[in-house]
Design an enzyme around this catalytic site. Structure first.
Site, PDB file in Angstrom:
ATOM      1  N   LEU A   1       8.669   7.786  17.685  1.00  0.00           N
ATOM      2  CA  LEU A   1       8.131   6.679  16.904  1.00  0.00           C
ATOM      3  C   LEU A   1       6.899   7.116  16.124  1.00  0.00           C
ATOM      4  CD1 LEU A   1       8.259   3.884  19.636  1.00  0.00           C
ATOM      5  CD2 LEU A   1       9.951   4.295  17.845  1.00  0.00           C
ATOM      6  N   ASP A   2       6.730   6.546  14.949  1.00  0.00           N
ATOM      7  CA  ASP A   2       5.479   6.714  14.220  1.00  0.00           C
ATOM      8  C   ASP A   2       4.444   5.810  14.880  1.00  0.00           C
ATOM      9  OD1 ASP A   2       3.642   7.463  12.307  1.00  0.00           O
ATOM     10  OD2 ASP A   2       4.357   6.053  10.803  1.00  0.00           O
ATOM     11  N   LYS A   3       3.157   6.111  14.646  1.00  0.00           N
ATOM     12  CA  LYS A   3       2.100   5.267  15.217  1.00  0.00           C
ATOM     13  C   LYS A   3       1.774   4.094  14.300  1.00  0.00           C
ATOM     14  CE  LYS A   3      -2.246   6.330  14.904  1.00  0.00           C
ATOM     15  NZ  LYS A   3      -2.775   5.093  14.245  1.00  0.00           N
TER      16      LYS A   3
ATOM     17  N   THR B   1       4.254   1.064  13.439  1.00  0.00           N
ATOM     18  CA  THR B   1       5.313   0.956  14.455  1.00  0.00           C
ATOM     19  C   THR B   1       4.692   0.564  15.793  1.00  0.00           C
ATOM     20  OG1 THR B   1       6.613   2.644  13.304  1.00  0.00           O
ATOM     21  CG2 THR B   1       7.239   2.140  15.568  1.00  0.00           C
TER      22      THR B   1
END
Length: 208
Positions: free
Chosen positions: A12-14, A17
């Protein structure tokens, strides 16, 4: 959903997200004796000239404003690989905006504290000549301001991550932010193994 049934690792991107992506400037502290009016004119000229439109840039632009007090003659756009951007001006100087670890020789305590709190830090500085090297910034950047930005964890993020863990799915976060910031955000979000952080920029990526 059927595809997720075959997933055992989810990356996941930070920003946007794990967090909601609505970055806001928390506070700004001076790092130079340049008169405030002159410094702000230089910085506003940068934001008026830059083509960047990421969340960090928009938050900074909203905080400082944008006005062409000097004419730009060339620019280097911000990139997640470089972690800095630059605009050269007709008066013969350059303004840099980017990550403290890329633009400073030593990290100020205020920035260290912010990173330990999971906040994002940006440095705005100037170089007394024009700069065209897109790979590395100059070593003689004079910092003007340190800027601390804050992001917020999305609602129900911890519950969502717990669901994936119960399904046997491991979660990894990939981010262009400073590794300390990412680690602390991961802690707030409830990520397991949040202290196992790798800075890929420090890894030699040459292949034999």
């Amino acid at each position: 959903m059927e595809t997720l049934a075959h997933v055992d690792i989810l990356c996941l991107d930070k920003t946007g997200t794990i967090t909601d992506g609505n970055l806001k400037v928390d506070h700004i502290f001076p790092m130079s004796e340049i008169p405030k009016r002159k410094a702000n004119h230089m910085i506003q000229s940068y934001f008026a000239a830059s083509d960047d439109n990421n969340a960090t840039f928009l938050a900074l632009k909203d905080a400082f404003g944008s006005e062409r007090y000097d004419k730009e003659i060339s620019k280097i756009s911000f990139s997640s690989q470089r972690k800095w951007g630059c605009v050269n001006f007709q008066s013969g100087y350059s303004i840099f905006v980017g990550a403290p670890d890329k633009l400073l020789n030593q990290m100020p305590e205020q920035i260290k504290t912010a990173l330990n709190q999971g906040k994002r830090a940006v440095v705005i500085g100037y170089y007394e000549n024009l700069w065209e090297d897109k790979k590395e910034p100059p070593k003689e950047i004079h910092p003007i301001y340190g800027v601390i930005l804050e992001d917020h964890i999305r609602k129900n993020t911890k519950e969502t991550l717990d669901f994936f863990y119960k399904q046997g799915v491991d979660i990894k976060i990939i981010s262009g932010d400073h590794q300390k910031t990412v680690s602390m955000i991961a802690k707030k979000a409830g990520l397991k193994d949040r202290n196992k952080v790798i800075d890929l920029s420090a890894i030699d990526r040459r292949f034999d």
